[in-house]
Design an enzyme around this catalytic site. Structure first.
Site, PDB file in Angstrom:
ATOM      1  N   LYS A   1       0.268  38.173  53.465  1.00 28.90           N
ATOM      2  CA  LYS A   1      -0.289  39.130  54.425  1.00 28.90           C
ATOM      3  C   LYS A   1      -1.742  39.474  54.094  1.00 28.90           C
ATOM      4  O   LYS A   1      -2.232  39.169  53.001  1.00 28.90           O
ATOM      5  CB  LYS A   1       0.597  40.378  54.436  1.00 28.90           C
ATOM      6  CG  LYS A   1       2.033  40.112  54.894  1.00 28.90           C
ATOM      7  CD  LYS A   1       2.826  41.411  54.962  1.00 28.90           C
ATOM      8  CE  LYS A   1       4.245  41.174  55.405  1.00 28.90           C
ATOM      9  NZ  LYS A   1       4.987  42.450  55.591  1.00 28.90           N
TER      10      LYS A   1
ATOM     11  N   ASN B   1       2.483  45.122  52.045  1.00 26.39           N
ATOM     12  CA  ASN B   1       3.397  44.669  50.995  1.00 26.39           C
ATOM     13  C   ASN B   1       3.293  43.176  50.658  1.00 26.39           C
ATOM     14  O   ASN B   1       4.252  42.572  50.208  1.00 26.39           O
ATOM     15  CB  ASN B   1       4.835  45.104  51.312  1.00 26.39           C
ATOM     16  CG  ASN B   1       5.386  44.471  52.559  1.00 26.39           C
ATOM     17  OD1 ASN B   1       4.675  43.750  53.257  1.00 26.39           O
ATOM     18  ND2 ASN B   1       6.640  44.722  52.850  1.00 26.39           N
TER      19      ASN B   1
ATOM     20  N   HIS C   1       5.722  38.371  53.590  1.00 22.61           N
ATOM     21  CA  HIS C   1       6.878  38.463  54.478  1.00 22.61           C
ATOM     22  C   HIS C   1       7.899  37.422  54.042  1.00 22.61           C
ATOM     23  O   HIS C   1       7.521  36.326  53.626  1.00 22.61           O
ATOM     24  CB  HIS C   1       6.456  38.167  55.924  1.00 22.61           C
ATOM     25  CG  HIS C   1       7.615  37.993  56.860  1.00 22.61           C
ATOM     26  ND1 HIS C   1       8.287  39.065  57.392  1.00 22.61           N
ATOM     27  CD2 HIS C   1       8.236  36.879  57.318  1.00 22.61           C
ATOM     28  CE1 HIS C   1       9.272  38.606  58.157  1.00 22.61           C
ATOM     29  NE2 HIS C   1       9.264  37.285  58.128  1.00 22.61           N
TER      30      HIS C   1
ATOM     31  N   GLU D   1      11.119  32.394  63.495  1.00 22.93           N
ATOM     32  CA  GLU D   1       9.769  32.698  62.989  1.00 22.93           C
ATOM     33  C   GLU D   1       8.991  31.413  62.697  1.00 22.93           C
ATOM     34  O   GLU D   1       7.786  31.342  62.951  1.00 22.93           O
ATOM     35  CB  GLU D   1       9.885  33.573  61.735  1.00 22.93           C
ATOM     36  CG  GLU D   1      10.421  34.963  62.048  1.00 22.93           C
ATOM     37  CD  GLU D   1      10.824  35.767  60.822  1.00 22.93           C
ATOM     38  OE1 GLU D   1      11.315  36.886  61.010  1.00 22.93           O
ATOM     39  OE2 GLU D   1      10.658  35.281  59.683  1.00 22.93           O
TER      40      GLU D   1
ATOM     41  N   TYR E   1       6.699  40.935  65.668  1.00 21.77           N
ATOM     42  CA  TYR E   1       7.369  42.134  65.164  1.00 21.77           C
ATOM     43  C   TYR E   1       8.069  42.922  66.270  1.00 21.77           C
ATOM     44  O   TYR E   1       8.344  44.122  66.089  1.00 21.77           O
ATOM     45  CB  TYR E   1       6.366  43.024  64.423  1.00 21.77           C
ATOM     46  CG  TYR E   1       5.997  42.466  63.059  1.00 21.77           C
ATOM     47  CD1 TYR E   1       6.923  42.421  62.030  1.00 21.77           C
ATOM     48  CD2 TYR E   1       4.715  41.990  62.806  1.00 21.77           C
ATOM     49  CE1 TYR E   1       6.599  41.908  60.783  1.00 21.77           C
ATOM     50  CE2 TYR E   1       4.371  41.468  61.556  1.00 21.77           C
ATOM     51  CZ  TYR E   1       5.331  41.446  60.554  1.00 21.77           C
ATOM     52  OH  TYR E   1       5.009  40.944  59.318  1.00 21.77           O
TER      53      TYR E   1
END
Ligand code: CMP
Length: 140
Positions: free
Chosen positions: A11, A114, A117, A128, A51
């Site tokens: 990310k 974070n 993913h 995905e 998302y």
């Protein structure tokens, strides 16, 4: 026997902090094979679609803004038991709760930022992966 697959993104916070190489090393050292990989940046529409499952959550706007704030690395990974083993390798969503040695414990800034993913099921891994890659891009 070919392993099962999961989908990951490194990310924007982890890319910005120059952790791409460290994170990829942890992934390949743990026995995952890279099947497809790209350095890219999500559009707002991409992030909202990716998302969509979280769109009623209070953090949805923050999540989309964050995920489009800079480039990411997207990859498809293969290993026996890929989804579960990868979630163990990355650790809990909140890095303060993640186990020692996990990618989020080592490299994540916060529960929102974070670092990585990981798909939460085989079904979502396939969805995905198909969102980010055409079949021709799976070269591994
Ligand atoms: P991930 O599990 O990859 O996908 C959903 C993301 O939403 C999650 O990582 C975090 O980046 C983000 N997220 C989850 N919970 C929160 C929260 N409480 N506040 C902000 N972002 C969150």
């Amino acid at each position: 026997m070919a392993g099962s697959r999961t989908f990951t993104m490194i990310k924007p916070d982890a890319v910005e902090a120059n952790h791409i190489g460290h994170i990829l090393a942890k992934i390949t050292d743990a026995g995952f094979r890279i099947v497809a990989m790209k350095f890219t940046r999500l559009s707002r529409k991409d992030a909202e679609i990716f998302y969509a499952v979280h769109k009623e959550r209070p953090f949805f706007g923050e999540l989309v803004d964050y995920m489009i704030s800079g480039p990411i690395v997207a990859a498809i990974l293969e290993k026996d038991n890929a989804v579960a083993d990868f979630r163990e390798l990355i650790g809990a969503t909140d890095p303060s709760e993640a186990a020692e040695g996990t990618i989020r414990k080592l490299y994540a800034e916060s529960k929102a930022k974070n670092a990585v993913h990981g798909s939460d099921s085989d079904e979502n891994a396939a969805i995905e992966s198909a969102f980010h890659f055409s079949g021709r891009e799976e070269v591994g």
